[in-house]
Motif scaffolding. Structure first.
Motif, PDB file in Angstrom:
ATOM      1  N   LYS A 184      -7.082   0.913   1.343  1.00 31.18           N
ATOM      2  CA  LYS A 184      -7.354  -0.228   2.223  1.00 31.18           C
ATOM      3  C   LYS A 184      -8.190  -1.290   1.523  1.00 31.18           C
ATOM      4  CE  LYS A 184      -9.450   0.637   6.008  1.00 31.18           C
ATOM      5  NZ  LYS A 184     -10.044   0.302   7.250  1.00 31.18           N
TER       6      LYS A 184
ATOM      7  N   ASP B 131     -10.096  -4.541   2.858  1.00 34.26           N
ATOM      8  CA  ASP B 131     -10.440  -5.410   3.996  1.00 34.26           C
ATOM      9  C   ASP B 131     -11.219  -6.631   3.517  1.00 34.26           C
ATOM     10  OD1 ASP B 131      -9.335  -3.666   5.871  1.00 34.26           O
ATOM     11  OD2 ASP B 131     -11.134  -2.405   5.837  1.00 34.26           O
TER      12      ASP B 131
ATOM     13  N   THR C  23      -3.422  -4.801   2.118  1.00 31.36           N
ATOM     14  CA  THR C  23      -4.225  -5.849   2.760  1.00 31.36           C
ATOM     15  C   THR C  23      -3.789  -6.098   4.197  1.00 31.36           C
ATOM     16  OG1 THR C  23      -2.849  -7.337   1.411  1.00 31.36           O
ATOM     17  CG2 THR C  23      -5.138  -7.134   0.790  1.00 31.36           C
ATOM     18  N   SER C  24      -2.618  -5.570   4.580  1.00 30.20           N
ATOM     19  CA  SER C  24      -2.279  -5.630   6.012  1.00 30.20           C
ATOM     20  C   SER C  24      -1.190  -4.607   6.315  1.00 30.20           C
ATOM     21  CB  SER C  24      -1.814  -7.026   6.427  1.00 30.20           C
ATOM     22  OG  SER C  24      -0.492  -7.242   5.985  1.00 30.20           O
ATOM     23  N   ASN C  25      -1.024  -4.320   7.599  1.00 32.53           N
ATOM     24  CA  ASN C  25      -0.030  -3.323   8.008  1.00 32.53           C
ATOM     25  C   ASN C  25       1.166  -4.015   8.654  1.00 32.53           C
ATOM     26  OD1 ASN C  25      -1.183  -0.676   7.318  1.00 32.53           O
ATOM     27  ND2 ASN C  25      -2.850  -1.390   8.637  1.00 32.53           N
ATOM     28  N   GLU C  26       1.934  -4.703   7.832  1.00 30.44           N
ATOM     29  CA  GLU C  26       3.133  -5.396   8.309  1.00 30.44           C
ATOM     30  C   GLU C  26       4.210  -4.386   8.676  1.00 30.44           C
ATOM     31  OE1 GLU C  26       3.601  -8.719   8.440  1.00 30.44           O
ATOM     32  OE2 GLU C  26       1.577  -9.145   7.706  1.00 30.44           O
TER      33      GLU C  26
ATOM     34  N   GLY D 148       2.662  -6.036   3.024  1.00 31.72           N
ATOM     35  CA  GLY D 148       1.210  -5.892   3.231  1.00 31.72           C
ATOM     36  C   GLY D 148       0.477  -5.432   1.982  1.00 31.72           C
TER      37      GLY D 148
END
Ligand code: FAD
Length: 407
Positions: A145, A147, A177-180, A186
């Motif tokens: 992760k 953030d 960097t994101s949970n697309e 991501g």
């Protein structure tokens, strides 16, 4: 494709030979001969790479503007073959071969200025942070992760199988960097300093010998590790594109020169050792057949590599075809280590620790067999890895089926 060397090429070959005769000194030769997998320790690799850099020969594949040699495909081939036949150290320089092309293609001017000169001079050693405990072949499921917090990312999670992480000053790393919904979207690509607080490295011992000092792989843990946003390559969420670009350099290496060197060693062993009926292994019909099959495969791979590298020098991208080299090259490597093990027979058995003891400065080691057998078993065990790392062979088959054959 013209396979005959020109007068200039032959003169270049003499220059390479003269350089090797002068630069590959006795100390390095002894270390390289003792190494379980042709990779000597970090100090030895750095010393060798610095010699190549002084000569201007460290980065034949780089564009000339960044410090590349501008060699033709024939010159690159001659260089690789002469180095391999002389048994010069193989270097696992991930900065030079993997990270640098990504920085050149997608990095900012500041990132280029900060990192490329130190990669060329080998003042900074890099490691690759792609795989995770739950993300190997299915790399897009990675979950380390990152953030956002002000002008930093904060990293939590771990990377695994990280080659020579314990030597590395920097890591190139894929983070989430994101949970697309589309997982690939991501992922971001970061460069990070391994001295950043919160990073810890745990060595993973392998089948081929004791891990002390020179272990190859590790797990790297990240506990609230702060990485400046300025260390991100390209756009946030576009890391998958850069990661795939990098993989063609990881897989698109010349295997044939190293294989030729390995085959020469097998010929030496099989020309001396005897089979059960007293014949030299080289005169044993079954062994000869297997040896001939492997030699033919290496010749075929050599021709394919020459063709592909000539195309690359002419500006064509290797793309998914690099999977073919990885697949064929790693299979041939494993086949040759099997032949060496068979040829060395009982002498391959007891020497793992002795080999390592000598590397660690214990000189009063008595061997019961010939020197050439000492690294045969460690290399056999070590090279089980070649069909796994840089994407397993099953995955290379899948890539070729889809991207090359269009299935
Ligand atoms: C010596 C060594 C050094 C390495 N160094 C690094 C490093 O420096 N940095 C780094 O990031 N990684 C490194 N790796 C990790 C390497 O890239 C992974 O091990 C590899 O991608 C396989 O992933 P995995 O181990 O998770 O196996 P898995 O993905 O769990 O695969 C297990 C088995 O299932 C098969 N399989 C999985 N999916 C499919 C499919 N879709 N179709 C057919 N078969 C499938 C695989 O071929 C394999 O046989 C290294 C690995 C080794 C062995």
């Amino acid at each position: 494709m013209d396979l005959d060397f020109s007068k200039e090429d032959l003169a270049f070959r003499d220059e390479v030979r003269a350089f090797i005769a002068e630069a590959f000194d006795e100390d390095m030769k002894a270390h390289a001969a003792q190494s379980k997998n042709h990779h000597i320790d970090k100090a030895g690799q750095v010393r060798w790479l610095k010699r190549l850099n002084e000569k201007g020969w460290i980065a034949p594949d780089w564009p000339v503007e960044y410090g590349g040699t501008g060699w033709s495909a024939a010159q690159k081939y001659i260089f690789d073959m002469e180095m391999a036949l002389a048994g010069t150290p193989e270097t696992s320089n991930m900065g030079l071969r993997m990270c640098a092309p990504v920085i050149m293609a997608f990095g900012t001017p500041e990132q280029k200025a900060q990192h490329l000169p130190k990669i060329l001079s080998t003042d900074v050693w890099w490691c690759q942070g792609y795989s995770e405990p739950g993300a190997g072949s299915d790399l897009a499921s990675l979950s380390l992760k990152a953030d956002l917090d002000g002008d930093h990312y904060v990293l939590n999670g771990s990377k695994i199988w990280t080659t020579y992480a314990q030597w590395a000053e920097w890591m190139f790393c894929l983070v989430r960097t994101s949970n697309e919904a589309i997982r690939q979207m991501g992922i971001s690509f970061l460069l990070l300093d391994m001295k950043t607080p919160g990073i810890s490295i745990v060595p993973l011992p392998t089948l081929d010998g004791p891990a002390e000092g020179n272990q190859e792989i590790n797990q790297v843990f990240f506990d609230n590790v702060r990485v400046p946003i300025a260390n991100r390559i390209g756009e946030e969420g576009q890391g998958w594109t850069y990661a795939k670009y990098l993989l063609q350099f990881e897989r698109g290496n010349a295997y044939a020169p190293g294989l030729s060197n390995m085959l020469a060693k097998v010929l030496k062993i099989a020309g001396t050792e005897r089979s059960d009926d007293g014949r030299r292994m080289l005169d044993d019909p079954d062994f000869r057949r297997k040896l001939a099959e492997t030699q033919i495969k290496v010749e075929a791979l050599n021709a394919t590599e020459l063709r592909m590298f000539a195309a690359r020098t002419a500006g064509e991208a290797m793309g998914a075809a690099s999977s073919m080299l990885k697949l064929e090259g790693s299979q041939a490597q494993q086949a040759i280590t099997e032949l060496a093990l068979e040829a060395a027979g009982i002498f391959a058995q007891p020497f793992v620790r002795d080999t390592w003891a000598e590397l660690h400065g214990e000189t009063n080691v008595t061997r019961a067999g010939p020197d050439y057998a000492a690294t045969v078993a460690p290399l056999y065990f070590n090279y089980r890895k070649t069909s796994i790392y840089a994407g397993s062979n099953e995955i290379q088959h899948n890539i070729m089926a889809k991207m090359v054959l269009g299935l």
